[in-house]
Design a protein around this motif. Structure first.
Motif, PDB file in Angstrom:
ATOM      1  N   GLY A  98      90.167  33.630  75.886  1.00  0.00           N
ATOM      2  CA  GLY A  98      90.595  34.891  76.482  1.00  0.00           C
ATOM      3  C   GLY A  98      91.497  35.738  75.610  1.00  0.00           C
ATOM      4  O   GLY A  98      91.849  36.864  75.971  1.00  0.00           O
ATOM      5  N   LEU A 123      88.064  39.470  82.080  1.00  0.00           N
ATOM      6  CA  LEU A 123      88.249  38.477  81.020  1.00  0.00           C
ATOM      7  C   LEU A 123      87.041  37.559  80.970  1.00  0.00           C
ATOM      8  O   LEU A 123      86.354  37.356  81.973  1.00  0.00           O
ATOM      9  CB  LEU A 123      89.542  37.699  81.282  1.00  0.00           C
ATOM     10  N   THR A 136      88.082  31.758  80.142  1.00  0.00           N
ATOM     11  CA  THR A 136      89.489  32.122  79.906  1.00  0.00           C
ATOM     12  C   THR A 136      90.396  31.255  80.772  1.00  0.00           C
ATOM     13  O   THR A 136      90.121  31.026  81.950  1.00  0.00           O
ATOM     14  CB  THR A 136      89.732  33.606  80.265  1.00  0.00           C
TER      15      THR A 136
END
Lengths: 159, 159
Positions: free
Chosen positions: B66, B77, B81
Protein backbone atom coordinates in the motif's frame (compact mmCIF):
# COMPACT_ATOMS: atom_id res chain seq x y z
CA UNK A 1 50.28 15.92 -18.73
CA UNK A 2 51.28 13.18 -16.34
CA UNK A 3 52.88 15.73 -14.01
CA UNK A 4 49.81 17.90 -14.13
CA UNK A 5 47.54 14.98 -13.22
CA UNK A 6 49.81 13.96 -10.39
CA UNK A 7 49.78 17.52 -9.13
CA UNK A 8 45.98 17.51 -9.13
CA UNK A 9 45.96 14.30 -7.14
CA UNK A 10 48.31 15.80 -4.58
CA UNK A 11 46.07 18.84 -4.26
CA UNK A 12 43.02 16.61 -3.93
CA UNK A 13 44.67 14.62 -1.14
CA UNK A 14 45.69 17.82 0.61
CA UNK A 15 42.12 19.16 0.44
CA UNK A 16 40.76 15.87 1.75
CA UNK A 17 43.15 15.97 4.70
CA UNK A 18 42.23 19.52 5.57
CA UNK A 19 38.55 18.57 5.39
CA UNK A 20 39.03 15.63 7.73
CA UNK A 21 40.87 17.73 10.27
CA UNK A 22 38.92 20.96 10.13
CA UNK A 23 35.45 19.47 9.65
CA UNK A 24 34.80 21.17 6.33
CA UNK A 25 33.63 18.05 4.48
CA UNK A 26 29.94 18.39 3.78
CA UNK A 27 27.00 16.09 4.37
CA UNK A 28 24.92 15.34 1.29
CA UNK A 29 21.21 16.16 1.35
CA UNK A 30 19.67 12.71 1.81
CA UNK A 31 17.31 11.72 -0.99
CA UNK A 32 14.12 9.84 -0.16
CA UNK A 33 14.85 9.88 3.57
CA UNK A 34 11.12 10.13 4.34
CA UNK A 35 10.78 6.54 3.12
CA UNK A 36 13.53 5.19 5.37
CA UNK A 37 12.86 3.17 8.51
CA UNK A 38 11.24 5.00 11.42
CA UNK A 39 13.41 4.64 14.53
CA UNK A 40 11.56 6.70 17.14
CA UNK A 41 9.50 9.81 17.87
CA UNK A 42 9.79 12.30 20.73
CA UNK A 43 8.27 15.65 21.63
CA UNK A 44 10.38 18.26 23.41
CA UNK A 45 8.51 21.15 25.00
CA UNK A 46 9.41 24.63 26.24
CA UNK A 47 11.55 24.26 29.36
CA UNK A 48 13.35 21.15 28.13
CA UNK A 49 17.14 21.61 28.24
CA UNK A 50 17.31 20.96 24.49
CA UNK A 51 14.29 23.11 23.59
CA UNK A 52 16.65 25.53 21.84
CA UNK A 53 16.82 24.49 19.01
CA UNK A 54 14.97 21.14 19.27
CA UNK A 55 11.54 22.17 20.61
CA UNK A 56 8.79 20.36 18.75
CA UNK A 57 7.83 16.93 17.51
CA UNK A 58 10.63 14.94 15.91
CA UNK A 59 10.97 11.61 14.20
CA UNK A 60 14.25 9.82 13.57
CA UNK A 61 14.74 7.75 10.42
CA UNK A 62 17.64 5.47 9.45
CA UNK A 63 18.78 4.54 5.95
CA UNK A 64 19.14 0.91 4.81
CA UNK A 65 22.88 0.89 5.61
CA UNK A 66 22.27 1.44 9.31
CA UNK A 67 18.89 -0.21 9.80
CA UNK A 68 20.03 -3.61 11.04
CA UNK A 69 22.53 -2.21 13.55
CA UNK A 70 20.04 0.33 14.93
CA UNK A 71 17.42 -2.37 15.37
CA UNK A 72 19.90 -4.62 17.14
CA UNK A 73 21.22 -1.76 19.30
CA UNK A 74 24.75 -2.40 18.01
CA UNK A 75 27.50 0.21 17.90
CA UNK A 76 29.49 1.44 16.12
CA UNK A 77 27.05 1.93 13.28
CA UNK A 78 28.33 0.93 9.83
CA UNK A 79 30.08 3.28 7.44
CA UNK A 80 27.44 4.83 5.20
CA UNK A 81 24.79 4.97 7.91
CA UNK A 82 22.67 8.11 7.68
CA UNK A 83 20.23 9.24 10.35
CA UNK A 84 17.64 11.95 9.79
CA UNK A 85 16.13 13.90 12.69
CA UNK A 86 12.89 15.33 11.26
CA UNK A 87 11.75 18.23 13.46
CA UNK A 88 8.30 19.81 13.21
CA UNK A 89 6.45 22.33 15.27
CA UNK A 90 4.14 20.49 17.65
CA UNK A 91 0.67 21.70 16.69
CA UNK A 92 -1.52 21.34 19.79
CA UNK A 93 -5.25 21.94 19.38
CA UNK A 94 -8.55 20.34 20.41
CA UNK A 95 -6.91 17.82 22.74
CA UNK A 96 -4.57 16.53 20.08
CA UNK A 97 -0.94 17.16 19.12
CA UNK A 98 -0.11 16.83 15.45
CA UNK A 99 2.83 17.62 13.22
CA UNK A 100 3.01 21.29 12.33
CA UNK A 101 5.35 22.83 9.74
CA UNK A 102 8.85 21.35 9.43
CA UNK A 103 11.49 23.39 11.32
CA UNK A 104 14.50 21.57 9.91
CA UNK A 105 15.95 18.14 9.34
CA UNK A 106 19.17 17.26 11.13
CA UNK A 107 21.37 14.75 9.32
CA UNK A 108 24.17 12.54 10.63
CA UNK A 109 26.28 10.75 8.01
CA UNK A 110 28.83 8.13 9.07
CA UNK A 111 32.13 8.38 7.25
CA UNK A 112 35.26 7.97 9.31
CA UNK A 113 37.36 9.17 6.39
CA UNK A 114 35.42 12.36 5.81
CA UNK A 115 34.40 13.26 9.34
CA UNK A 116 37.21 12.03 11.57
CA UNK A 117 37.30 15.33 13.46
CA UNK A 118 33.73 14.80 14.74
CA UNK A 119 33.73 11.15 15.75
CA UNK A 120 33.33 9.81 12.22
CA UNK A 121 29.97 11.56 11.88
CA UNK A 122 29.17 14.47 9.62
CA UNK A 123 26.47 16.79 10.95
CA UNK A 124 24.23 19.08 8.96
CA UNK A 125 20.82 20.69 9.20
CA UNK A 126 18.61 21.73 6.30
CA UNK A 127 16.07 24.45 7.02
CA UNK A 128 12.35 23.74 6.69
CA UNK A 129 11.61 21.85 3.50
CA UNK A 130 14.62 23.35 1.75
CA UNK A 131 18.17 22.19 1.15
CA UNK A 132 19.60 25.36 2.71
CA UNK A 133 22.34 24.42 5.16
CA UNK A 134 22.27 25.64 8.77
CA UNK A 135 25.37 24.19 10.50
CA UNK A 136 28.18 26.74 10.54
CA UNK A 137 30.90 25.17 12.70
CA UNK A 138 31.58 21.95 10.78
CA UNK A 139 29.52 20.01 13.32
CA UNK A 140 31.82 20.71 16.28
CA UNK A 141 29.02 21.84 18.60
CA UNK A 142 26.83 18.91 17.55
CA UNK A 143 29.62 16.49 18.32
CA UNK A 144 30.30 18.12 21.70
CA UNK A 145 26.94 16.84 22.89
CA UNK A 146 26.69 13.62 20.83
CA UNK A 147 30.11 12.44 22.02
CA UNK A 148 28.55 11.42 25.34
CA UNK A 149 26.62 8.58 23.62
CA UNK A 150 27.73 5.18 22.29
CA UNK A 151 29.10 5.95 18.81
CA UNK A 152 27.60 9.42 19.23
CA UNK A 153 23.99 8.32 18.70
CA UNK A 154 21.17 9.21 21.12
CA UNK A 155 18.31 7.45 19.33
CA UNK A 156 17.32 3.96 20.36
CA UNK A 157 15.00 1.78 18.31
CA UNK A 158 11.49 1.62 19.75
CA UNK A 159 10.17 -1.91 19.30
CA UNK B 1 -11.66 -39.86 -3.28
CA UNK B 2 -12.53 -37.40 -6.03
CA UNK B 3 -16.02 -36.90 -4.59
CA UNK B 4 -14.63 -36.38 -1.12
CA UNK B 5 -12.20 -33.73 -2.34
CA UNK B 6 -14.93 -32.00 -4.30
CA UNK B 7 -17.12 -32.02 -1.19
CA UNK B 8 -14.33 -30.36 0.81
CA UNK B 9 -14.02 -27.67 -1.81
CA UNK B 10 -17.75 -27.00 -1.65
CA UNK B 11 -17.57 -26.73 2.12
CA UNK B 12 -14.58 -24.41 1.86
CA UNK B 13 -16.44 -22.17 -0.59
CA UNK B 14 -19.49 -22.14 1.69
CA UNK B 15 -17.38 -21.13 4.71
CA UNK B 16 -15.72 -18.40 2.68
CA UNK B 17 -19.09 -16.99 1.63
CA UNK B 18 -20.40 -16.95 5.19
CA UNK B 19 -17.24 -15.19 6.32
CA UNK B 20 -17.62 -12.52 3.68
CA UNK B 21 -21.19 -11.83 4.65
CA UNK B 22 -21.03 -12.03 8.41
CA UNK B 23 -17.63 -10.42 8.94
CA UNK B 24 -16.14 -13.48 10.60
CA UNK B 25 -13.04 -13.69 8.39
CA UNK B 26 -10.03 -12.85 10.51
CA UNK B 27 -7.15 -10.46 10.02
CA UNK B 28 -3.72 -12.04 10.23
CA UNK B 29 -1.25 -10.73 12.80
CA UNK B 30 1.10 -8.69 10.60
CA UNK B 31 4.71 -9.87 10.77
CA UNK B 32 7.51 -7.29 10.79
CA UNK B 33 5.08 -4.39 10.65
CA UNK B 34 7.45 -2.29 12.77
CA UNK B 35 9.78 -2.15 9.76
CA UNK B 36 7.11 -0.92 7.36
CA UNK B 37 6.88 2.66 6.11
CA UNK B 38 5.92 5.31 8.66
CA UNK B 39 2.86 7.23 7.45
CA UNK B 40 2.13 9.63 10.31
CA UNK B 41 2.07 10.19 14.06
CA UNK B 42 -0.58 11.82 16.23
CA UNK B 43 -1.24 12.25 19.93
CA UNK B 44 -4.82 12.18 21.24
CA UNK B 45 -5.36 13.47 24.75
CA UNK B 46 -8.07 13.17 27.39
CA UNK B 47 -11.12 15.10 26.19
CA UNK B 48 -10.63 14.21 22.52
CA UNK B 49 -13.78 12.62 21.04
CA UNK B 50 -11.76 9.48 20.19
CA UNK B 51 -9.87 9.32 23.50
CA UNK B 52 -11.78 6.14 24.31
CA UNK B 53 -10.09 3.93 23.19
CA UNK B 54 -7.44 5.87 21.23
CA UNK B 55 -5.91 8.14 23.89
CA UNK B 56 -2.13 8.18 23.61
CA UNK B 57 0.62 8.49 21.02
CA UNK B 58 0.09 6.54 17.83
CA UNK B 59 2.04 5.88 14.67
CA UNK B 60 0.58 4.53 11.46
CA UNK B 61 2.63 2.20 9.24
CA UNK B 62 1.82 0.84 5.78
CA UNK B 63 3.07 -2.38 4.20
CA UNK B 64 4.85 -2.47 0.82
CA UNK B 65 1.58 -3.30 -1.01
CA UNK B 66 0.00 0.00 0.00
CA UNK B 67 3.01 2.29 0.27
CA UNK B 68 2.91 3.88 -3.17
CA UNK B 69 -0.81 4.63 -3.06
CA UNK B 70 -0.65 6.11 0.45
CA UNK B 71 2.24 8.35 -0.56
CA UNK B 72 0.38 9.52 -3.63
CA UNK B 73 -2.88 10.00 -1.71
CA UNK B 74 -4.67 7.62 -4.09
CA UNK B 75 -7.77 5.66 -3.21
CA UNK B 76 -8.92 2.94 -3.23
CA UNK B 77 -5.84 1.34 -1.76
CA UNK B 78 -4.69 -1.88 -3.46
CA UNK B 79 -5.79 -5.34 -2.43
CA UNK B 80 -3.29 -6.65 0.10
CA UNK B 81 -2.66 -3.26 1.70
CA UNK B 82 -2.21 -3.51 5.46
CA UNK B 83 -2.15 -0.53 7.80
CA UNK B 84 -1.00 -0.74 11.40
CA UNK B 85 -2.10 1.81 14.02
CA UNK B 86 0.51 1.47 16.77
CA UNK B 87 -0.89 3.00 19.97
CA UNK B 88 1.23 3.74 23.04
CA UNK B 89 0.58 5.54 26.26
CA UNK B 90 1.91 9.10 25.95
CA UNK B 91 4.56 9.33 28.67
CA UNK B 92 4.82 13.00 29.61
CA UNK B 93 7.65 13.99 31.98
CA UNK B 94 10.30 16.70 32.29
CA UNK B 95 8.92 18.78 29.42
CA UNK B 96 8.99 15.87 26.99
CA UNK B 97 6.43 13.39 25.69
CA UNK B 98 7.76 9.97 24.78
CA UNK B 99 6.29 6.61 23.88
CA UNK B 100 5.10 4.70 26.91
CA UNK B 101 3.98 1.06 26.93
CA UNK B 102 2.06 -0.19 23.90
CA UNK B 103 -1.73 -0.26 24.45
CA UNK B 104 -2.59 -2.17 21.30
CA UNK B 105 -2.03 -2.26 17.58
CA UNK B 106 -5.00 -1.77 15.32
CA UNK B 107 -4.76 -3.49 11.94
CA UNK B 108 -6.66 -2.87 8.69
CA UNK B 109 -6.22 -5.47 5.96
CA UNK B 110 -7.62 -4.84 2.48
CA UNK B 111 -9.35 -7.82 0.95
CA UNK B 112 -12.60 -7.20 -0.84
CA UNK B 113 -13.22 -10.93 -1.03
CA UNK B 114 -12.76 -11.58 2.69
CA UNK B 115 -14.11 -8.38 4.16
CA UNK B 116 -16.88 -7.23 1.82
CA UNK B 117 -19.22 -6.61 4.74
CA UNK B 118 -16.94 -3.87 6.12
CA UNK B 119 -15.95 -1.93 3.04
CA UNK B 120 -13.33 -4.44 1.89
CA UNK B 121 -11.30 -3.87 5.04
CA UNK B 122 -10.75 -6.35 7.82
CA UNK B 123 -10.32 -4.75 11.26
CA UNK B 124 -8.54 -6.25 14.24
CA UNK B 125 -6.71 -5.10 17.34
CA UNK B 126 -3.99 -7.00 19.18
CA UNK B 127 -3.51 -6.15 22.84
CA UNK B 128 -0.23 -4.70 24.08
CA UNK B 129 2.71 -6.62 22.63
CA UNK B 130 0.67 -9.80 22.33
CA UNK B 131 -1.27 -11.44 19.52
CA UNK B 132 -4.44 -11.58 21.64
CA UNK B 133 -7.38 -10.29 19.60
CA UNK B 134 -9.62 -7.51 20.88
CA UNK B 135 -12.26 -6.85 18.19
CA UNK B 136 -15.48 -8.72 18.99
CA UNK B 137 -18.00 -7.52 16.39
CA UNK B 138 -16.24 -8.50 13.18
CA UNK B 139 -15.12 -4.91 12.66
CA UNK B 140 -18.66 -3.47 12.29
CA UNK B 141 -18.14 -0.66 14.80
CA UNK B 142 -14.73 0.19 13.28
CA UNK B 143 -16.27 0.43 9.85
CA UNK B 144 -19.13 2.60 11.12
CA UNK B 145 -16.63 5.37 11.75
CA UNK B 146 -14.11 4.63 8.97
CA UNK B 147 -16.83 4.60 6.30
CA UNK B 148 -16.86 8.42 6.39
CA UNK B 149 -13.40 8.55 4.79
CA UNK B 150 -12.19 7.93 1.21
CA UNK B 151 -11.82 4.14 1.00
CA UNK B 152 -12.29 4.10 4.78
CA UNK B 153 -8.81 5.43 5.59
CA UNK B 154 -8.23 8.41 7.89
CA UNK B 155 -4.43 8.54 7.70
CA UNK B 156 -2.77 10.86 5.23
CA UNK B 157 0.92 10.66 4.37
CA UNK B 158 2.95 13.39 6.10
CA UNK B 159 5.63 14.59 3.69
Amino acid sequence: MIRKTFGSILIAVAVWQVSAVAGTATVKYPKNWREWTHVKTLILQAGHPLADPFEGLHHVYVNPAGKEAIEAGKTPLPEGTVLVFDLHEAAAADNAIAEGPRKFIGVMEKSTAKFGATGGWGFEAFKGDSQERAVTDGGASCWNCHASQPDGVFSKWTK
